[in-house]
Every structure is written in C-alpha cells, then in structure tokens.
Write a protein that holds these residues in place. Sequence first.
Motif, short mmCIF file in Angstrom:
data_model
loop_
_atom_site.label_atom_id
_atom_site.label_comp_id
_atom_site.label_asym_id
_atom_site.label_seq_id
_atom_site.Cartn_x
_atom_site.Cartn_y
_atom_site.Cartn_z
N LEU A 134 30.11 33.16 47.67
CA LEU A 134 31.42 33.48 47.10
C LEU A 134 32.09 34.51 48.00
CD1 LEU A 134 33.62 33.63 44.88
CD2 LEU A 134 32.16 35.31 43.71
N VAL A 135 33.27 34.17 48.50
CA VAL A 135 34.05 35.10 49.31
C VAL A 135 35.43 35.20 48.68
CG1 VAL A 135 35.00 35.64 51.59
CG2 VAL A 135 32.82 34.42 51.42
N ILE A 136 35.83 36.45 48.36
CA ILE A 136 37.16 36.70 47.81
C ILE A 136 37.93 37.51 48.85
CG2 ILE A 136 38.47 37.70 45.91
CD1 ILE A 136 35.91 37.43 44.19
N ARG A 137 39.08 36.96 49.28
CA ARG A 137 39.88 37.60 50.33
C ARG A 137 41.23 38.06 49.76
NH1 ARG A 137 37.30 36.29 55.05
NH2 ARG A 137 36.08 34.38 55.01
N ARG A 138 41.70 39.15 50.33
CA ARG A 138 43.03 39.65 49.99
C ARG A 138 44.08 38.78 50.70
NH1 ARG A 138 39.88 44.12 51.33
NH2 ARG A 138 39.35 45.43 49.53
N ALA A 139 45.34 39.00 50.36
CA ALA A 139 46.44 38.22 50.97
C ALA A 139 46.48 38.37 52.49
CB ALA A 139 47.78 38.63 50.36
N ASP A 140 46.06 39.53 53.00
CA ASP A 140 46.07 39.75 54.46
C ASP A 140 44.84 39.14 55.15
OD1 ASP A 140 43.99 41.47 53.81
OD2 ASP A 140 45.01 43.30 54.50
N GLY A 141 43.94 38.51 54.40
CA GLY A 141 42.76 37.86 54.97
C GLY A 141 41.51 38.73 54.98
N SER A 142 41.65 40.02 54.66
CA SER A 142 40.47 40.89 54.64
C SER A 142 39.59 40.54 53.44
CB SER A 142 40.89 42.36 54.60
OG SER A 142 41.59 42.64 53.41
N VAL A 143 38.30 40.79 53.60
CA VAL A 143 37.34 40.45 52.56
C VAL A 143 37.31 41.53 51.49
CG1 VAL A 143 34.89 40.03 52.08
CG2 VAL A 143 35.92 39.08 54.13
N PHE A 144 37.57 41.12 50.26
CA PHE A 144 37.52 42.01 49.10
C PHE A 144 36.12 42.03 48.50
CE2 PHE A 144 37.83 41.92 44.36
CZ PHE A 144 38.10 43.26 44.16
N PHE A 145 35.48 40.84 48.44
CA PHE A 145 34.15 40.70 47.86
C PHE A 145 33.45 39.53 48.54
CE2 PHE A 145 31.19 38.80 44.83
CZ PHE A 145 30.50 39.91 44.35
N LYS A 146 32.16 39.74 48.83
CA LYS A 146 31.37 38.66 49.42
C LYS A 146 29.94 38.77 48.91
CE LYS A 146 30.04 36.55 53.80
NZ LYS A 146 30.17 36.61 55.26
N LYS A 147 29.40 37.64 48.43
CA LYS A 147 28.03 37.63 47.90
C LYS A 147 27.46 36.23 48.06
CE LYS A 147 24.68 39.04 44.90
NZ LYS A 147 23.56 39.66 45.52
N THR A 148 26.19 36.17 48.45
CA THR A 148 25.47 34.91 48.49
C THR A 148 24.50 34.90 47.33
OG1 THR A 148 25.67 34.76 50.90
CG2 THR A 148 23.97 33.42 49.86
N PHE A 149 24.58 33.85 46.52
CA PHE A 149 23.75 33.71 45.32
C PHE A 149 22.65 32.67 45.54
CE2 PHE A 149 27.95 34.97 43.92
CZ PHE A 149 27.70 35.95 42.96
N THR A 150 21.47 32.98 45.04
CA THR A 150 20.38 32.01 44.93
C THR A 150 19.87 32.11 43.49
OG1 THR A 150 18.65 33.58 45.57
CG2 THR A 150 19.70 32.32 47.36
N LYS A 151 18.94 31.25 43.15
CA LYS A 151 18.37 31.31 41.80
C LYS A 151 17.76 32.69 41.54
CE LYS A 151 14.57 29.09 41.09
NZ LYS A 151 13.61 27.99 40.94
N LYS A 152 17.21 33.29 42.58
CA LYS A 152 16.59 34.61 42.44
C LYS A 152 17.60 35.67 41.98
CE LYS A 152 13.40 37.64 44.82
NZ LYS A 152 12.61 37.86 46.01
N THR A 153 18.87 35.51 42.35
CA THR A 153 19.91 36.44 41.91
C THR A 153 19.97 36.52 40.39
OG1 THR A 153 21.21 35.79 43.86
CG2 THR A 153 22.37 37.00 42.11
N PHE A 154 19.70 35.39 39.73
CA PHE A 154 19.81 35.30 38.27
C PHE A 154 18.46 35.37 37.56
CE2 PHE A 154 23.29 32.92 40.25
CZ PHE A 154 24.38 33.59 39.72
#
Length: 181
Positions: free
Chosen positions: A91-111
């Motif tokens: 999951l990558v969430i970017r601002r309007a200027d293209g900069s990364v606001f949030f980034k996370k890689t999920f696997t089953k282990k995350t949950f």
Amino acid sequence: MKIVMPWLAAGVMACALASCGGKKDSDNIITTKVEASKPAAPVRMQDYEQTREVELSGSLLKCDIHRTADDSLDMVADETGQKFVDNRIELVIRRADGSVFFKKTFTKKTFSEYLDDDYRQTGILEGLVFDRVDGSSLKFAASVSHPQTDEYIPLVVTVSATGGMDIERDTQLDTSGEEEE
C-alpha cells in the motif's frame, strides 16, 4: 444323410442344454482402479492492482494497492495436500505532489495477532482494498482466507491523517448493502 441330421441336431441341442446348466460362481470382481488425484503445482492468485484518489483533511491523496503471489513466503496446504502460494500486498499513499505519505508492505504475518491458529497455518492474505474516508482517517478492508473458499477473517486497516496505522478485526457485518450514515 437323413440319419446324420437327427444325430447332429440332437448333439447341438445337448450342447445348448449343457451350457444353460448351473451358473458358475466366481470370486472375481471386475472394476476399474480409482487413483486419488495428486495435488497439482502450487496455486497462485493473480496479481491485483487498485488505484483510488481520495480527499483527506483537505488534501488530495492517491492510494495505490498492489498484490502479488510471493514464493519467498511460506506456502499453505489444504486438506487434500494442494499447496497455495501466499501473497504480499503493498500500500502506497502519495500526496498530490507525488511524495509518499504512507507506505507499508503487508503479509499474513502483519495480521497474525488477529488470527486464530487455523488461519495462521492454513490461511493466505487474500486482499486489501480501499473502503472509505472516515473523518480524518482512511479505512481499508483486508482479509485472510482459506484458499479457494468463502471462509475468511475480515480486518480493518486504518491510516490516520498523521500517517499512523491501526489494525483491528472487522466486527461490523455489511449485510444491508447500503452505506451507514
């Protein structure tokens, strides 16, 4: 020739009657051998991508989700021995200027802490999708499932306006098909 014919006819009749005599019992049972199907090659879910533009606290954000089967993760097997490749979701969430606001890689282990032993051992991370903007946070629906079944654990991933993340089991059943106010 007239004498031979009755004797020939009598012989044929005798043979026919002898063959109609008692039926021979046999212990032989003829059937085809059914072989148990052998598990096929490991099953992989197809790659999935979702892109959504949302507004959060007055800012325009772009949410990109990418799921891919990952051979580096532990495989799971069903009761027939069929193996399944688990997934990794970014999951990558970017601002309007293209900069990364949030980034996370999920696997089953995350949950893992939200799953029971059965789903930890035989479940795969099936999906993560954008759900809605809720006040000052983004809500995503996630699921860990038994492969190729309708059985899954529903989860909610919340990303706050400050970039913090929270995970919880989804206890709200959406049975009406309508959004709540």
